[in-house]
Write a protein that holds these residues in place. Structure first.
Motif, PDB file in Angstrom:
ATOM      1  N   ALA A 132      12.932   7.411   5.132  1.00  0.00           N
ATOM      2  CA  ALA A 132      12.899   8.067   6.446  1.00  0.00           C
ATOM      3  C   ALA A 132      11.668   8.955   6.439  1.00  0.00           C
ATOM      4  O   ALA A 132      10.546   8.485   6.184  1.00  0.00           O
ATOM      5  N   SER A 133      11.858  10.248   6.638  1.00  0.00           N
ATOM      6  CA  SER A 133      10.729  11.180   6.729  1.00  0.00           C
ATOM      7  C   SER A 133      11.298  12.563   7.023  1.00  0.00           C
ATOM      8  O   SER A 133      12.449  12.686   7.458  1.00  0.00           O
ATOM      9  N   GLY A 143       5.038   2.398  -0.770  1.00  0.00           N
ATOM     10  CA  GLY A 143       5.673   1.165  -1.248  1.00  0.00           C
ATOM     11  C   GLY A 143       4.995   0.622  -2.492  1.00  0.00           C
ATOM     12  O   GLY A 143       5.657   0.189  -3.445  1.00  0.00           O
ATOM     13  N   THR A 168      -1.611   8.790   2.465  1.00  0.00           N
ATOM     14  CA  THR A 168      -1.654   7.324   2.554  1.00  0.00           C
ATOM     15  C   THR A 168      -2.490   6.946   3.777  1.00  0.00           C
ATOM     16  O   THR A 168      -2.991   7.808   4.490  1.00  0.00           O
ATOM     17  N   GLU A 169      -2.563   5.644   4.040  1.00  0.00           N
ATOM     18  CA  GLU A 169      -3.338   5.151   5.186  1.00  0.00           C
ATOM     19  C   GLU A 169      -2.476   4.986   6.430  1.00  0.00           C
ATOM     20  O   GLU A 169      -2.891   4.324   7.388  1.00  0.00           O
ATOM     21  N   ALA A 192       4.206  15.300   4.508  1.00  0.00           N
ATOM     22  CA  ALA A 192       2.914  14.608   4.506  1.00  0.00           C
ATOM     23  C   ALA A 192       2.625  13.993   3.140  1.00  0.00           C
ATOM     24  O   ALA A 192       2.786  14.640   2.108  1.00  0.00           O
ATOM     25  N   ASP A 229       0.853  -1.199   0.000  1.00  0.00           N
ATOM     26  CA  ASP A 229       0.000   0.000   0.000  1.00  0.00           C
ATOM     27  C   ASP A 229       0.887   1.245   0.000  1.00  0.00           C
ATOM     28  O   ASP A 229       2.108   1.167   0.168  1.00  0.00           O
ATOM     29  N   GLY A 230       0.257   2.384  -0.147  1.00  0.00           N
ATOM     30  CA  GLY A 230       0.914   3.676   0.044  1.00  0.00           C
ATOM     31  C   GLY A 230       2.144   3.881  -0.827  1.00  0.00           C
ATOM     32  O   GLY A 230       2.144   3.558  -2.028  1.00  0.00           O
ATOM     33  N   ARG A 263      -2.629  15.790  10.409  1.00  0.00           N
ATOM     34  CA  ARG A 263      -1.298  15.931   9.807  1.00  0.00           C
ATOM     35  C   ARG A 263      -1.335  16.961   8.691  1.00  0.00           C
ATOM     36  O   ARG A 263      -0.448  17.788   8.563  1.00  0.00           O
ATOM     37  N   THR A 292       6.158 -10.848   4.600  1.00  0.00           N
ATOM     38  CA  THR A 292       7.374 -10.665   5.406  1.00  0.00           C
ATOM     39  C   THR A 292       7.161  -9.571   6.437  1.00  0.00           C
ATOM     40  O   THR A 292       6.763  -8.455   6.095  1.00  0.00           O
ATOM     41  N   VAL A 314       9.211  -7.184   8.493  1.00  0.00           N
ATOM     42  CA  VAL A 314      10.612  -6.741   8.470  1.00  0.00           C
ATOM     43  C   VAL A 314      11.223  -6.624   9.863  1.00  0.00           C
ATOM     44  O   VAL A 314      12.441  -6.530   9.997  1.00  0.00           O
ATOM     45  N   ALA A 346       9.001  -0.192   4.489  1.00  0.00           N
ATOM     46  CA  ALA A 346       7.948  -0.530   5.456  1.00  0.00           C
ATOM     47  C   ALA A 346       8.075   0.348   6.694  1.00  0.00           C
ATOM     48  O   ALA A 346       9.179   0.599   7.180  1.00  0.00           O
ATOM     49  N   GLY A 347       6.938   0.823   7.188  1.00  0.00           N
ATOM     50  CA  GLY A 347       6.991   1.645   8.398  1.00  0.00           C
ATOM     51  C   GLY A 347       5.638   1.714   9.080  1.00  0.00           C
ATOM     52  O   GLY A 347       4.600   1.456   8.463  1.00  0.00           O
ATOM     53  N   VAL A 348       5.671   2.044  10.369  1.00  0.00           N
ATOM     54  CA  VAL A 348       4.443   2.284  11.139  1.00  0.00           C
ATOM     55  C   VAL A 348       4.593   3.624  11.851  1.00  0.00           C
ATOM     56  O   VAL A 348       5.712   4.102  12.064  1.00  0.00           O
ATOM     57  N   TYR A 380       8.303   7.809  16.655  1.00  0.00           N
ATOM     58  CA  TYR A 380       8.444   7.808  15.193  1.00  0.00           C
ATOM     59  C   TYR A 380       9.609   8.727  14.808  1.00  0.00           C
ATOM     60  O   TYR A 380      10.455   8.361  13.976  1.00  0.00           O
TER      61      TYR A 380
HETATM   62  N1  LIG Z   1       2.479   8.977   4.722  1.00  0.00           N
HETATM   63  C1  LIG Z   1       3.315   9.910   5.120  1.00  0.00           C
HETATM   64  O1  LIG Z   1       2.903  11.076   5.348  1.00  0.00           O
HETATM   65  C2  LIG Z   1       4.770   9.600   5.270  1.00  0.00           C
HETATM   66  C3  LIG Z   1       5.671  10.670   5.404  1.00  0.00           C
HETATM   67  C4  LIG Z   1       7.016  10.399   5.551  1.00  0.00           C
HETATM   68  C5  LIG Z   1       7.477   9.096   5.571  1.00  0.00           C
HETATM   69  N2  LIG Z   1       6.582   8.075   5.449  1.00  0.00           N
HETATM   70  C6  LIG Z   1       7.136   6.717   5.496  1.00  0.00           C
HETATM   71  O2  LIG Z   1       6.834   6.070   4.289  1.00  0.00           O
HETATM   72  C7  LIG Z   1       6.843   4.649   4.490  1.00  0.00           C
HETATM   73  C8  LIG Z   1       5.568   4.062   3.895  1.00  0.00           C
HETATM   74  O3  LIG Z   1       4.463   4.590   4.604  1.00  0.00           O
HETATM   75  P1  LIG Z   1       3.058   4.912   3.904  1.00  0.00           P
HETATM   76  O4  LIG Z   1       2.742   6.312   4.213  1.00  0.00           O
HETATM   77  O5  LIG Z   1       3.052   4.436   2.523  1.00  0.00           O
HETATM   78  O6  LIG Z   1       2.125   4.041   4.848  1.00  0.00           O
HETATM   79  P2  LIG Z   1       1.155   2.808   4.550  1.00  0.00           P
HETATM   80  O7  LIG Z   1       0.630   2.434   5.884  1.00  0.00           O
HETATM   81  O8  LIG Z   1       0.206   3.159   3.459  1.00  0.00           O
HETATM   82  O9  LIG Z   1       2.144   1.688   3.999  1.00  0.00           O
HETATM   83  C9  LIG Z   1       3.029   1.036   4.845  1.00  0.00           C
HETATM   84  C10 LIG Z   1       3.094  -0.416   4.435  1.00  0.00           C
HETATM   85  O10 LIG Z   1       4.057  -1.056   5.288  1.00  0.00           O
HETATM   86  C11 LIG Z   1       3.514  -2.285   5.717  1.00  0.00           C
HETATM   87  N3  LIG Z   1       4.117  -2.698   6.981  1.00  0.00           N
HETATM   88  C12 LIG Z   1       3.873  -2.216   8.227  1.00  0.00           C
HETATM   89  N4  LIG Z   1       4.586  -2.889   9.128  1.00  0.00           N
HETATM   90  C13 LIG Z   1       5.321  -3.800   8.448  1.00  0.00           C
HETATM   91  C14 LIG Z   1       6.244  -4.794   8.833  1.00  0.00           C
HETATM   92  N5  LIG Z   1       6.539  -5.008  10.122  1.00  0.00           N
HETATM   93  N6  LIG Z   1       6.821  -5.543   7.869  1.00  0.00           N
HETATM   94  C15 LIG Z   1       6.498  -5.370   6.562  1.00  0.00           C
HETATM   95  N7  LIG Z   1       5.610  -4.466   6.148  1.00  0.00           N
HETATM   96  C16 LIG Z   1       5.024  -3.674   7.073  1.00  0.00           C
HETATM   97  C17 LIG Z   1       2.024  -2.045   5.836  1.00  0.00           C
HETATM   98  O11 LIG Z   1       1.291  -3.257   5.798  1.00  0.00           O
HETATM   99  C18 LIG Z   1       1.771  -1.140   4.629  1.00  0.00           C
HETATM  100  O12 LIG Z   1       1.452  -1.895   3.484  1.00  0.00           O
HETATM  101  C19 LIG Z   1       6.958   4.445   5.999  1.00  0.00           C
HETATM  102  O13 LIG Z   1       8.296   4.152   6.334  1.00  0.00           O
HETATM  103  C20 LIG Z   1       6.562   5.801   6.556  1.00  0.00           C
HETATM  104  O14 LIG Z   1       7.128   6.043   7.821  1.00  0.00           O
HETATM  105  C21 LIG Z   1       5.257   8.293   5.283  1.00  0.00           C
END
Ligand SMILES: NC(=O)c1ccc[n+]([C@@H]2O[C@H](COP(=O)([O-])OP(=O)(O)OC[C@H]3O[C@@H](n4cnc5c(N)ncnc54)[C@H](O)[C@@H]3O)[C@@H](O)[C@H]2O)c1
Length: 286
Positions: free
Chosen positions: A144-145, A19, A195-196, A192, A16-17, A223, A62, A64, A91-93, A158
């Motif tokens: 990163a971010s 990735g 994404t979800e 920002a 998703d997002g 956000r 997987t 991570v 991948a991130g939370v 975070y």
């Molecule tokens: N959305 C934002 O505003 C934003 C800004 C800066 C950085 N980021 C970074 O971008 C990256 C992607 O985030 P996104 O916004 O697309 O969020 P998202 O939640 O849409 O996507 C994240 C994906 O990572 C997966 N994931 C979560 N934990 C995992 C694990 N333990 N192992 C494998 N996969 C895992 C989720 O299932 C999801 O598909 C993250 O590292 C996030 O910190 C996001």
């Protein structure tokens, strides 16, 4: 790495997002894909979609944060494609609001660090030896971010994890450069992005229950109110692919990023100019 055609790219958090958008952008550039996510069925669906449009893709369920699972991913990737050229540790939370951070339970800190920091390190330790052994041009992209170069009251766990990813990326680049390795590094620092990420955290916290002030995560709307409208994941993915092709290290994607970085670095540089609070300016002590 100017030409991604036929190269093998591993992307984590690809269901998703950002990735998923990275998967699409690398596929458009002609790369063959290893897509991994903790959400197995969802990443499989992404794989099917991209295969239908002609990409060569394998997917894996997987987590991570689990080193063994990342090593299994390497095994599966090598069994399918024989080598790897590009690794996107994406991948991130998000984690809870974490305010006050001294009340945020340690397991919440550990959960965010396990995915956002250890997940990146697991990826590097599993795949970089393979990329180096190939002896061809390679690249590592760590997501990163802006929170990796700024800080504030919200989501300290975070922020800490993303600062660590920036520092890890800087060390990685320095070590690869010192060895003359043909492997570039990019640290992707989006602001920002629509994404979800936040709503996923909201859903998780809804199960945690009430009465925990640290648990109130900022919503996607919150956000955006703070940091302006989010970019699309596709815009961020396009910037990441361009950075791989042009071998760029720091990648900032959102307007207004400069002001936010200056707001953090300004006081650091001012304090350096002032020197130590007691005694002579530090330049004279060296
Ligand atoms: N959305 C934002 O505003 C934003 C800004 C800066 C950085 N980021 C970074 O971008 C990256 C992607 O985030 P996104 O916004 O697309 O969020 P998202 O939640 O849409 O996507 C994240 C994906 O990572 C997966 N994931 C979560 N934990 C995992 C694990 N333990 N192992 C494998 N996969 C895992 C989720 O299932 C999801 O598909 C993250 O590292 C996030 O910190 C996001």
């Amino acid at each position: 790495m100017t030409d991604l055609a036929g190269r093998i790219a591993v992307i984590t958090g690809a269901a998703d997002g950002i990735g998923k958008a990275l998967a699409g952008a690398f596929a458009t550039a002609g790369a063959r894909l290893v897509l991994a996510d903790v959400d197995g069925p969802r990443v499989e669906a992404v794989g099917r979609e991209l295969s239908a449009s002609g990409a060569e893709v394998m997917t894996a369920s997987t987590d991570v944060s689990d080193r063994e699972q990342v090593l299994e991913l390497r095994h599966a990737a090598l069994a399918r494609f024989g080598t790897v050229h590009v690794l996107c540790n994406n991948a991130g939370v998000m984690g809870p609001a974490g305010d006050p951070l001294w009340e945020l339970p340690i397991d919440e800190w550990q959960r965010v660090m396990a995915v956002n920091l250890w997940g990146v390190l697991h990826g590097i330790q599993a795949f970089l030896p393979v990329i180096l052994a190939a002896g061809e041009a390679g690249h590592v992209v760590n997501t990163a971010s802006m929170q990796g170069v700024t800080s504030g009251t919200l989501i300290p766990e975070y922020t800490v994890s993303k600062h660590a990813v920036v520092a890890l990326s800087e060390s990685l680049r320095a070590q690869l450069t010192a060895r003359g390795a043909p492997v570039g590094v990019t640290v992707l620092c989006p602001g920002a992005v629509s994404t979800e990420l936040a709503s996923r955290e909201h859903d998780r916290l809804a199960q945690v229950g009430d009465g925990r002030p640290w648990a109130v995560a900022p919503g996607a709307g919150g956000r955006q109110a703070r940091w302006g409208p989010g970019l699309t994941p596709e815009e961020v993915a396009a910037a990441a692919v361009a950075a791989v092709e042009r071998d760029r290290f720091y990648v900032f994607t959102n307007p207004g990023s400069r002001a936010r970085v200056e707001a953090r670095l300004g006081p650091i540089l001012d304090a350096l100019d002032e020197g130590p609070a007691s005694g002579a300016p530090h330049q004279k002590r060296l």
